[in-house]
Design an enzyme around this catalytic site. Structure first.
Site, PDB file in Angstrom:
ATOM      1  N   HIS A 140      -0.469 -44.952 -18.672  1.00  0.00           N
ATOM      2  CA  HIS A 140      -1.874 -44.434 -18.877  1.00  0.00           C
ATOM      3  C   HIS A 140      -1.754 -43.246 -19.649  1.00  0.00           C
ATOM      4  O   HIS A 140      -2.540 -42.831 -20.605  1.00  0.00           O
ATOM      5  CB  HIS A 140      -2.486 -43.994 -17.487  1.00  0.00           C
ATOM      6  CG  HIS A 140      -2.842 -45.029 -16.474  1.00  0.00           C
ATOM      7  ND1 HIS A 140      -2.362 -45.135 -15.253  1.00  0.00           N
ATOM      8  CD2 HIS A 140      -3.488 -46.347 -16.743  1.00  0.00           C
ATOM      9  CE1 HIS A 140      -2.987 -46.071 -14.745  1.00  0.00           C
ATOM     10  NE2 HIS A 140      -3.546 -46.891 -15.440  1.00  0.00           N
ATOM     11  N   LYS A 188     -10.235 -53.732  -2.001  1.00  0.00           N
ATOM     12  CA  LYS A 188      -8.840 -53.417  -1.299  1.00  0.00           C
ATOM     13  C   LYS A 188      -8.747 -51.886  -1.176  1.00  0.00           C
ATOM     14  O   LYS A 188      -9.212 -50.979  -1.614  1.00  0.00           O
ATOM     15  CB  LYS A 188      -7.738 -53.939  -2.390  1.00  0.00           C
ATOM     16  CG  LYS A 188      -7.608 -53.282  -3.717  1.00  0.00           C
ATOM     17  CD  LYS A 188      -6.422 -53.871  -4.589  1.00  0.00           C
ATOM     18  CE  LYS A 188      -6.366 -53.492  -6.005  1.00  0.00           C
ATOM     19  NZ  LYS A 188      -7.227 -52.785  -6.624  1.00  0.00           N
ATOM     20  N   ARG A 219      -1.645 -54.384 -22.180  1.00  0.00           N
ATOM     21  CA  ARG A 219      -0.096 -54.403 -22.117  1.00  0.00           C
ATOM     22  C   ARG A 219       0.242 -55.748 -22.586  1.00  0.00           C
ATOM     23  O   ARG A 219       1.401 -55.961 -22.976  1.00  0.00           O
ATOM     24  CB  ARG A 219       0.346 -54.374 -20.565  1.00  0.00           C
ATOM     25  CG  ARG A 219       0.014 -52.903 -20.095  1.00  0.00           C
ATOM     26  CD  ARG A 219       0.168 -52.801 -18.495  1.00  0.00           C
ATOM     27  NE  ARG A 219      -1.288 -53.176 -18.118  1.00  0.00           N
ATOM     28  CZ  ARG A 219      -1.654 -52.938 -17.081  1.00  0.00           C
ATOM     29  NH1 ARG A 219      -0.884 -52.364 -16.169  1.00  0.00           N
ATOM     30  NH2 ARG A 219      -2.838 -53.339 -16.543  1.00  0.00           N
ATOM     31  N   SER A 231      -0.305 -49.412 -11.826  1.00  0.00           N
ATOM     32  CA  SER A 231      -0.226 -48.515 -10.599  1.00  0.00           C
ATOM     33  C   SER A 231      -0.007 -49.394  -9.629  1.00  0.00           C
ATOM     34  O   SER A 231       0.729 -49.041  -8.338  1.00  0.00           O
ATOM     35  CB  SER A 231      -1.859 -48.282 -10.477  1.00  0.00           C
ATOM     36  OG  SER A 231      -2.231 -47.262 -11.565  1.00  0.00           O
TER      37      SER A 231
HETATM   38  P1  ADP Z   1      -8.710 -50.903 -13.946  1.00  0.00           P
HETATM   39  O1  ADP Z   1      -8.481 -50.951 -12.319  1.00  0.00           O
HETATM   40  O2  ADP Z   1      -9.949 -50.559 -14.640  1.00  0.00           O
HETATM   41  O3  ADP Z   1      -7.635 -52.071 -14.556  1.00  0.00           O
HETATM   42  P2  ADP Z   1      -6.171 -49.186 -14.210  1.00  0.00           P
HETATM   43  O4  ADP Z   1      -6.225 -47.802 -13.828  1.00  0.00           O
HETATM   44  O5  ADP Z   1      -5.298 -50.180 -13.764  1.00  0.00           O
HETATM   45  O6  ADP Z   1      -7.947 -49.437 -14.118  1.00  0.00           O
HETATM   46  O7  ADP Z   1      -6.034 -49.147 -15.857  1.00  0.00           O
HETATM   47  C1  ADP Z   1      -6.809 -48.468 -16.861  1.00  0.00           C
HETATM   48  C2  ADP Z   1      -6.502 -48.987 -18.092  1.00  0.00           C
HETATM   49  O8  ADP Z   1      -5.303 -48.567 -18.613  1.00  0.00           O
HETATM   50  C3  ADP Z   1      -6.775 -50.457 -18.416  1.00  0.00           C
HETATM   51  O9  ADP Z   1      -7.268 -50.788 -19.584  1.00  0.00           O
HETATM   52  C4  ADP Z   1      -5.417 -50.816 -18.350  1.00  0.00           C
HETATM   53  O10 ADP Z   1      -4.996 -51.955 -18.933  1.00  0.00           O
HETATM   54  C5  ADP Z   1      -4.641 -49.540 -18.939  1.00  0.00           C
HETATM   55  N1  ADP Z   1      -3.284 -49.629 -18.628  1.00  0.00           N
HETATM   56  C6  ADP Z   1      -2.685 -49.583 -17.474  1.00  0.00           C
HETATM   57  N2  ADP Z   1      -1.616 -49.526 -17.534  1.00  0.00           N
HETATM   58  C7  ADP Z   1      -1.035 -49.589 -18.755  1.00  0.00           C
HETATM   59  C8  ADP Z   1       0.245 -49.540 -19.483  1.00  0.00           C
HETATM   60  N3  ADP Z   1       1.484 -49.206 -18.709  1.00  0.00           N
HETATM   61  N4  ADP Z   1       0.068 -49.355 -20.953  1.00  0.00           N
HETATM   62  C9  ADP Z   1      -1.034 -49.309 -21.422  1.00  0.00           C
HETATM   63  N5  ADP Z   1      -2.273 -49.399 -20.960  1.00  0.00           N
HETATM   64  C10 ADP Z   1      -2.208 -49.450 -19.247  1.00  0.00           C
END
Ligand code: ADP
Length: 162
Positions: free
Chosen positions: A17, A42, A91, A129
């Site tokens: 992120h 969840k 990703r 995450s």
């Molecule tokens: P959500 O629940 O909205 O998917 P996340 O916190 O999991 O929220 O992710 C937020 C954004 O960051 C999403 O667009 C996700 O694809 C992107 N993201 C998460 N991990 C990575 C990573 N390792 N590299 C690039 N983008 C990421």
């Protein structure tokens, strides 16, 4: 001034992120990492205020990156913040399908907002995450996935340090 809203759960924030936010802050004048505060089915690892605190500490040296939370439609929140861009990270091909669908919907309901995707750096493609939560719950090292203060906070929850 071009403002981008980078929405997500950030439960917790990972180095993946932060890479997206850092790179976006070289393109946009301001990047708002915004935690979507909604009842999710969840159980989250951290409540929203802790996720915000972890994000604030993680971005303290990034002057163009701000941290916030919101409870409304993402496009509505973007408008309220004066943002013309919603930023997402991509990703893999499996990220494409849901992101594409969401982008189509957002474009339909808010044609004034552009959805911008940044491709993950190869170093972070496997970071998520949920991987952090799963590894930590099994006692595995997560220090390569998240900043040190996030490692400490996660280990504090699981009651061990690896
Ligand atoms: P959500 O629940 O909205 O998917 P996340 O916190 O999991 O929220 O992710 C937020 C954004 O960051 C999403 O667009 C996700 O694809 C992107 N993201 C998460 N991990 C990575 C990573 N390792 N590299 C690039 N983008 C990421």
């Amino acid at each position: 001034m071009t403002i981008a809203v980078y929405p997500g759960s950030f439960d917790p924030v990972t180095n993946g992120h932060l890479d997206i936010a850092t790179r976006a802050s070289r393109i946009f004048d301001k990047v708002i990492m915004a935690v979507f505060d909604r009842p999710i089915s969840k159980q989250p690892l951290f409540d929203v205020s802790k996720r915000l605190a972890l994000l604030r500490e993680a971005t303290q040296d990034l002057p163009y990156v701000h941290v916030d939370s919101y409870t409304i439609l993402t496009v509505e929140y973007a408008r309220q913040m004066g943002a013309r861009v919603i930023l997402r990270g991509m990703r893999s091909q499996s990220d494409f399908e849901p992101e594409f669908r969401m982008a189509q919907i957002n474009r339909t309901i808010a044609p004034d907002i552009e959805i911008v995707m940044l491709m993950s750096d190869h170093a972070y493609t496997s970071f998520s995450s949920s991987t952090v939560r799963e590894l930590a719950s099994l006692g595995a090292d997560i220090s390569w996935l998240v900043p040190p203060h996030v490692t400490a906070a996660v280990e504090n929850i699981y009651g061990h340090s690896v």
